[in-house]
Design a protein around this motif. Structure first.
Motif, PDB file in Angstrom:
ATOM      1  N   PHE A 392      35.206  44.914  21.214  1.00 32.00           N
ATOM      2  CA  PHE A 392      36.174  45.086  22.109  1.00 32.00           C
ATOM      3  C   PHE A 392      36.302  46.361  22.771  1.00 32.00           C
ATOM      4  N   MET A 393      35.973  47.429  22.140  1.00 31.57           N
ATOM      5  CA  MET A 393      36.153  48.799  22.931  1.00 31.57           C
ATOM      6  C   MET A 393      35.133  49.090  23.923  1.00 31.57           C
ATOM      7  N   VAL A 394      33.907  48.655  23.754  1.00 27.98           N
ATOM      8  CA  VAL A 394      32.612  48.709  24.731  1.00 27.98           C
ATOM      9  C   VAL A 394      32.972  47.652  25.885  1.00 27.98           C
ATOM     10  N   THR A 395      33.789  46.806  25.885  1.00 27.69           N
ATOM     11  CA  THR A 395      33.692  45.818  26.871  1.00 27.69           C
ATOM     12  C   THR A 395      35.277  45.993  27.535  1.00 27.69           C
ATOM     13  N   LEU A 396      35.866  47.228  27.085  1.00 25.02           N
ATOM     14  CA  LEU A 396      37.314  47.292  27.751  1.00 25.02           C
ATOM     15  C   LEU A 396      37.419  47.011  29.124  1.00 25.02           C
ATOM     16  N   PRO A 397      36.396  47.598  29.920  1.00 23.11           N
ATOM     17  CA  PRO A 397      36.518  47.490  31.331  1.00 23.11           C
ATOM     18  C   PRO A 397      36.903  45.886  31.912  1.00 23.11           C
ATOM     19  N   PHE A 398      36.056  44.992  31.068  1.00 25.83           N
ATOM     20  CA  PHE A 398      36.061  43.588  31.362  1.00 25.83           C
ATOM     21  C   PHE A 398      37.509  43.108  31.123  1.00 25.83           C
ATOM     22  N   PHE A 399      38.184  43.635  30.025  1.00 25.70           N
ATOM     23  CA  PHE A 399      39.581  43.159  29.566  1.00 25.70           C
ATOM     24  C   PHE A 399      40.530  43.501  30.547  1.00 25.70           C
ATOM     25  N   VAL A 400      40.091  44.826  31.005  1.00 23.95           N
ATOM     26  CA  VAL A 400      41.157  45.259  32.354  1.00 23.95           C
ATOM     27  C   VAL A 400      41.201  44.564  33.575  1.00 23.95           C
ATOM     28  N   ILE A 401      39.885  44.142  33.670  1.00 25.48           N
ATOM     29  CA  ILE A 401      39.743  43.452  35.030  1.00 25.48           C
ATOM     30  C   ILE A 401      40.290  42.190  35.024  1.00 25.48           C
ATOM     31  N   SER A 402      40.408  41.536  33.751  1.00 19.89           N
ATOM     32  CA  SER A 402      40.855  40.129  33.578  1.00 19.89           C
ATOM     33  C   SER A 402      42.135  40.108  33.527  1.00 19.89           C
ATOM     34  N   CYS A 403      43.055  41.200  33.102  1.00 21.32           N
ATOM     35  CA  CYS A 403      44.308  41.376  33.321  1.00 21.32           C
ATOM     36  C   CYS A 403      44.876  41.483  34.595  1.00 21.32           C
ATOM     37  N   VAL A 404      43.917  42.200  35.454  1.00 21.98           N
ATOM     38  CA  VAL A 404      44.120  42.368  36.879  1.00 21.98           C
ATOM     39  C   VAL A 404      44.253  40.890  37.530  1.00 21.98           C
ATOM     40  N   LEU A 405      43.392  40.121  37.092  1.00 21.48           N
ATOM     41  CA  LEU A 405      43.068  38.796  37.816  1.00 21.48           C
ATOM     42  C   LEU A 405      44.170  38.028  37.407  1.00 21.48           C
ATOM     43  N   LEU A 406      44.850  38.192  36.232  1.00 16.50           N
ATOM     44  CA  LEU A 406      45.849  37.440  35.706  1.00 16.50           C
ATOM     45  C   LEU A 406      47.232  37.778  36.582  1.00 16.50           C
ATOM     46  N   VAL A 407      47.381  39.113  36.795  1.00 14.95           N
ATOM     47  CA  VAL A 407      48.551  39.709  37.663  1.00 14.95           C
ATOM     48  C   VAL A 407      48.373  39.079  39.143  1.00 14.95           C
ATOM     49  N   LEU A 408      47.154  39.102  39.603  1.00 13.83           N
ATOM     50  CA  LEU A 408      46.959  38.525  40.878  1.00 13.83           C
ATOM     51  C   LEU A 408      47.463  36.757  40.948  1.00 13.83           C
ATOM     52  N   LEU A 409      46.780  36.083  39.826  1.00 15.84           N
ATOM     53  CA  LEU A 409      47.231  34.684  39.750  1.00 15.84           C
ATOM     54  C   LEU A 409      48.502  34.329  39.627  1.00 15.84           C
ATOM     55  N   SER A 410      49.258  35.298  39.096  1.00 15.56           N
ATOM     56  CA  SER A 410      50.888  35.207  38.769  1.00 15.56           C
ATOM     57  C   SER A 410      51.490  35.358  40.211  1.00 15.56           C
ATOM     58  N   LEU A 411      50.787  36.532  41.096  1.00 15.34           N
ATOM     59  CA  LEU A 411      51.651  36.879  42.387  1.00 15.34           C
ATOM     60  C   LEU A 411      51.307  35.868  43.267  1.00 15.34           C
ATOM     61  N   TYR A 412      50.010  35.258  43.395  1.00 13.69           N
ATOM     62  CA  TYR A 412      49.595  34.475  44.456  1.00 13.69           C
ATOM     63  C   TYR A 412      49.268  32.982  44.129  1.00 13.69           C
ATOM     64  N   PRO A 413      50.432  32.022  44.162  1.00 12.25           N
ATOM     65  CA  PRO A 413      49.946  30.789  43.834  1.00 12.25           C
ATOM     66  C   PRO A 413      48.761  30.068  44.565  1.00 12.25           C
ATOM     67  N   SER A 414      48.526  30.725  45.765  1.00 10.73           N
ATOM     68  CA  SER A 414      47.565  30.013  46.336  1.00 10.73           C
ATOM     69  C   SER A 414      45.996  30.266  45.931  1.00 10.73           C
ATOM     70  N   LEU A 415      45.762  31.197  45.055  1.00  7.31           N
ATOM     71  CA  LEU A 415      44.629  31.405  44.555  1.00  7.31           C
ATOM     72  C   LEU A 415      44.246  30.292  43.754  1.00  7.31           C
ATOM     73  N   SER A 416      45.299  29.566  42.881  1.00  8.32           N
ATOM     74  CA  SER A 416      45.004  28.603  42.170  1.00  8.32           C
ATOM     75  C   SER A 416      44.913  27.163  42.842  1.00  8.32           C
ATOM     76  N   LEU A 417      45.839  27.062  43.864  1.00 10.76           N
ATOM     77  CA  LEU A 417      46.251  25.741  44.384  1.00 10.76           C
ATOM     78  C   LEU A 417      45.385  25.553  45.787  1.00 10.76           C
ATOM     79  N   ILE A 418      44.632  26.509  46.137  1.00 15.25           N
ATOM     80  CA  ILE A 418      43.792  26.452  47.674  1.00 15.25           C
ATOM     81  C   ILE A 418      43.053  25.043  47.767  1.00 15.25           C
ATOM     82  N   LEU A 419      42.364  24.753  46.707  1.00 12.33           N
ATOM     83  CA  LEU A 419      41.292  23.829  46.653  1.00 12.33           C
ATOM     84  C   LEU A 419      42.254  22.369  46.343  1.00 12.33           C
ATOM     85  N   VAL A 420      43.286  22.349  45.640  1.00 12.55           N
ATOM     86  CA  VAL A 420      44.045  21.175  45.172  1.00 12.55           C
ATOM     87  C   VAL A 420      44.731  20.723  46.511  1.00 12.55           C
ATOM     88  N   LYS A 421      44.634  19.237  46.414  1.00 11.07           N
ATOM     89  CA  LYS A 421      45.260  18.480  47.652  1.00 11.07           C
ATOM     90  C   LYS A 421      46.558  18.874  47.679  1.00 11.07           C
TER      91      LYS A 421
END
Ligand code: NA
Ligand code: NA
Lengths: 421, 302, 202
Positions: A392-421
């Protein structure tokens, strides 16, 4: 109250989670003074899995079994090597890219980590990477499994949330690709800092030959997507067609798959599916008693006092789910949280159930990569002999960047829905 | 004596049946100064209609809005209301379901299903959405058609020469978009919400069948209620369903206008094409549900 | 001699459990083949314009049976998600106690499910009604034996049988596990399952 106390007690003493849910349901009925509900109990268990969408799960798992038995995974790694192996930190990129390819065929993170760690970690160790880092990185690569379609978790979510399975699967594509790109950026940065090694040099001719030699593996995702677009099959049925394609590629091209292996593969797929499906049935019973007891309504009222708008609600959900994800694994976590949080999300904050699903699933998958119950780390550790705690410690940057993605996905619905009809 | 009822239904929040259920609860509460209250469990939260029926029978669930398809698969007598061409327009549906002949169908419910029927609610007449050109009933022949898998519909669309294909509701749009089926049949309200016009070449208004829902009460629960409460519940549900029926029938012209503004044609089935179909259908269903003859007679007068 | 009788009872339970598991193994393979076959047939027949009306429903019930038979088998195989956060910190002695309690709860669940199934399916009432489902319905408002599935047109109670079967087999497997955990019988390794502990399914 007594129901949740009973549930916690059952869970801590080590009762399998599916049974904890079932038993807690019985406790609730006994305590509710409405014993007539006992009569409906078996039918609710049955009804929980009486759903067309769930057919996809055994089929997705079957594809993985056949692919692995047919040596197809190995060839996908070779292909990724030909593309990016010669960069600085080449094998790290190969790891993530091959995981992305394989995610488009496999539906589960742990299965993917188990397969990929056996191939990638020894290879990376040989080239001078830290073994713990290699195993941890593979575990993060496996995270793509349930995000890029097909995905068992998205199927379970779409059944719980009553949204189209295909919509849910498609919604995972863009976040999955973004996550892959983000992981590659982290590797570039870390490679620069820690001076990651390059893989063996391949001449352009060698690379072209490798790509040509391994390209029939692409047939499997092509068949899956092609049957859907061509109107031959829906997302569920395409998995059955994909399994046939994987068997044929394994039999006639890699020549590592034998039809005599099929009965055991069928058996394993059936049992691994039953593990998931029984949880779904147990969750149905449990959420039925919760709904009867109007727990979701009360939770909704409580959350409303804390979150004034959709964004703050989503951020609160992220925190709650990350905490839950640290102790409970993906599908059980999904099953316990979605029936309570989803009605609040859609009815009070008007959040699209598909965007919500993407956030919930990625959140719980991230839980597979965090202590103390990080199932993916344990799998990677079991296969490679690395230590899960340090991973967990040596891969911490990957954990952090995944959390960043989660925040982005929470803020911008279009990231999830852009390909959905 | 204060009492809290639970009502289950399969449709999602916002559907006109759900609005009716919520309104019914409000009126019940107002009429009794809060003595009788109602919690609505939508979207099949308590299980699908089969599971809800079981809970109604055991008395775990007090009330339900159950579609005629579910009741009809248990009782052919009720399935008669799903028969084609009893009435031929949504305004006629609105009159028909309130006619004593339609209400009388409920008489078999206590014995056959353990529930008491208090009234019908409706959806509009169903239309066929097709990805190939359709001008008349004859063109349906050979089509792969997604249908609601109730036996009556199956017999009707089979007699038209279609190959009925059951596809789970959430996957209908995709099945149509990628060509797994050539067409589907659904009511206009649902079709507009799902935007089936975006994956179709033509809409054929069949004016043949509709899917009503019955407001039912658990027989066990009903027995336990004082007569005054039964009367109040019956009266309140009738007024709410009346409003639902009138509103749905009243909205249909707007819906049709919406579809007319879509870039695909909306066509009508010619009445004279339907006689042979009716004869063939009745040959199967009159023996199973003799009441059909009477329903046809009543329907013809509306 | 009560001691030998107790011993033979233990053996009977473990043997019954093993026989059940062998049967469940075959049933799971069969159902998985059947499911894959049904789906592929559906694709082919629908493409060639002869869709078979009852395939979707059959596939769904196939998965339902697979779920409960598989859930019973995995109980005996001790394959399931469980939270080990607390138990793994206990002393070996206490771990054993926790294990016995949790396996005991599996048996409790199996027995409770048998009770709910009896309440639901009312076999005694059915026998009293002369095995006439309609009469039972008239007597007790239990309409279970009068219902049929939508497209297969099978009696639904036949499909629901998977639950009482599951309840009974779960109880037997639970008892066998409990006897092992109490160290009253030696552990029986399962035969014919090539499972790896690593293949999770998240
Ligand atoms: Na995947
Ligand atoms: Na975790």
């Amino acid at each position: 109250m007594i129901t949740s106390a009973a549930f916690m007690a059952f869970m801590l003493v080590g009762v399998p989670i599916g049974l904890c849910l079932c038993l807690a349901g019985l406790v609730y009925i006994a305590a509710s003074g409405n014993p007539v509900l006992f009569q409906s109990y078996p039918l609710q268990l049955f009804g929980g899995v009486d759903s067309y969408g769930l057919i996809a799960i055994p089929l997705f798992i079957l594809i993985g079994e056949i692919m692995n038995g047919g040596g197809i995974t190995r060839r996908i790694v070779d292909m990724a090597m030909a593309f990016v192996g010669s960069l600085k930190g080449g094998l790290a990129y190969v790891n993530i890219l091959a995981n992305m390819f394989i995610s488009s065929i496999l539906g589960s993170a742990t299965a993917q980590v188990a397969i990929m760690a056996q191939i990638m970690v020894p290879e990376m160790e040989k080239k001078g990477y830290d073994k713990t880092f290699a195993a941890g990185l593979t575990a993060y690569g496996g995270m793509l499994g349930p995000i890029i379609p097909p995905s068992v978790m998205f199927v379970v979510y779409s059944v719980l949330a009553q949204v189209s399975v295909s919509d849910m699967l498609i919604a995972g594509i863009v976040p999955g690709v973004i996550l892959t790109v983000m992981f590659c950026l982290v590797i570039a940065l870390m490679g620069y800092i820690y001076n990651y090694p390059r893989a063996d040099y391949q001449t352009p001719r060698q690379r072209v030959m490798t790509i040509l030699r391994t390209s029939p593996t692409l047939l499997i995702p092509i068949v899956i997507v092609g049957t859907i677009l061509g109107g031959l099959a829906n997302a569920t049925e395409s998995a059955a067609v994909g399994a046939v394609a994987a068997a044929l590629v394994g039999k006639f091209w890699t020549k590592e798959f034998e039809f005599s292996q099929l009965p055991q593969m069928m058996l394993r797929s059936a049992i691994y599916s039953a593990i998931v499906l029984f949880l779904v049935a147990a969750a149905a019973v449990f959420s039925w008693v919760l709904i009867f007891g109007k727990v979701p309504q009360e939770t909704a009222a409580w959350i409303q006092t804390a979150a004034k708008d959709p964004v703050s609600f989503m951020l609160i959900c992220n925190v709650i789910l990350l905490v839950i994800g640290t102790v409970i694994d993906g599908i059980p976590g999904l099953i316990m949280t979605v029936p309570i949080l989803l009605p609040v999300a859609t009815e009070i904050y008007h959040i699209d159930p598909r965007q919500f699903g993407v956030v919930v699933v990625i959140n719980l998958v991230l839980g597979l990569l965090s202590p103390p119950v990080g199932l993916c780390f344990f799998v990677a550790a079991a296969v490679t002999g690395a230590k899960p705690g340090r991973m967990f410690m040596v891969t911490l940057p990957f954990f952090v960047i995944s959390c960043v993605l989660l925040v982005l996905l929470s803020l911008y619905p279009s990231l999830s829905l852009i390909l959905v009809k | 004596q204060a009492r809290e009822f639970r009502l289950g239904l399969i449709t999602p929040n916002g559907h006109s049946w759900n609005k009716a259920a919520l309104k019914f609860g409000d009126e019940l509460k107002a009429a009794t100064n809060g003595r009788l209250t109602l919690t609505v469990f939508h979207s099949g939260q308590l299980g699908n209609e089969t599971a809800m029926m079981q809970q109604l029978q055991s008395g775990a669930l007090d009330m339900g809005f159950i579609q005629a398809a579910e009741l009809g698969s248990r009782v052919p007598h009720i399935a008669a209301i799903n028969a084609p061409y009893i009435v031929r327009s949504t305004p006629a549906v609105a009159k028909f379901v309130r006619h004593p002949a339609a209400v009388k169908l409920f008489e078999v419910l206590p014995q056959e299903t353990g529930t008491i029927g208090l009234g019908w609610g409706i959806t509009g007449m169903r239309a066929v959405f097709s990805s190939k050109d359709l001008n008349s009933l004859a063109d349906i022949k050979g089509m792969k058609l997604r249908i609601n898998p109730t036996p009556v519909y199956r017999d009707f669309y089979s007699s038209l020469g279609a190959a009925p294909t059951p596809i789970p509701t959430p996957q209908v749009f995709d099945a149509m978009a990628n060509g797994q089926v050539d067409g589907l049949e659904a009511d206009l309200e649902f079709s507009w919400n799902q935007r089936f016009d975006k994956v179709s070449k033509v809409i054929l208004q069949m004016n043949a069948v509709f899917m009503p829902m019955a407001a039912v009460v658990s027989g066990r629960v009903w027995q336990s209620l004082p007569a005054a409460d039964r009367e109040l519940i019956t009266k309140t549900i009738k007024t709410t369903l009346d409003a639902q029926i009138d509103e749905l029938a009243g909205n249909e012209p707007t819906l049709i206008e919406n579809f007319k503004n879509a870039p695909i044609p909306i066509r009508q089935v010619d009445a004279k094409d339907t006689e042979a179909v009716i004869a063939e259908f009745d040959k199967i269903w009159l023996p199973k549900a003799p009441v059909l003859a009477e329903l046809r007679k009543v329907g013809a007068t509306l | 001699m009560p001691a030998t009788r107790a011993l033979s009872l233990r053996r009977t339970i473990v043997r019954t459990s093993s026989a059940l598991l062998a049967f469940e193994r075959l049933a799971l393979m069969g159902l998985m083949y059947l499911l894959t076959g049904l789906i592929l047939v559906n694709v082919v027949t629908r493409y060639s314009h002869f869709p078979i009306y009852w395939i979707d429903e059959s596939a769904v019930y196939c998965v339902v049976w697979l779920t409960f038979i598989g859930a019973s088998a995995m109980t005996r195989l001790r394959l399931d998600f469980a939270v080990t956060m607390l138990t793994e910190r206990l002393s070996p002695q206490h771990q054993k106690v926790a294990k016995v309690i949790s396996t005991g709860l599996v048996v409790v669940f199996g027995l409770a499910l048998i009770v709910t199934c009896v309440l639901w399916m009312d076999p005694i009432g059915l026998a009293r009604a002369g095995f006439d489902g309609r009469k039972l319905a008239a007597d007790t408002f239990n309409f279970l034996y009068t219902e049929r599935t939508q497209t297969l047109n099978w009696p639904t109670w036949v499909l629901y049988l998977t639950l009482p079967i599951f309840a009974v087999s779960m109880t037997i497997h639970g008892l066998a596990n409990l006897l092992e955990d109490l160290e009253l019988v030696p552990r029986t390794p399962p035969r014919g399952f090539q499972l790896s502990e690593l293949d999770g399914v998240n």
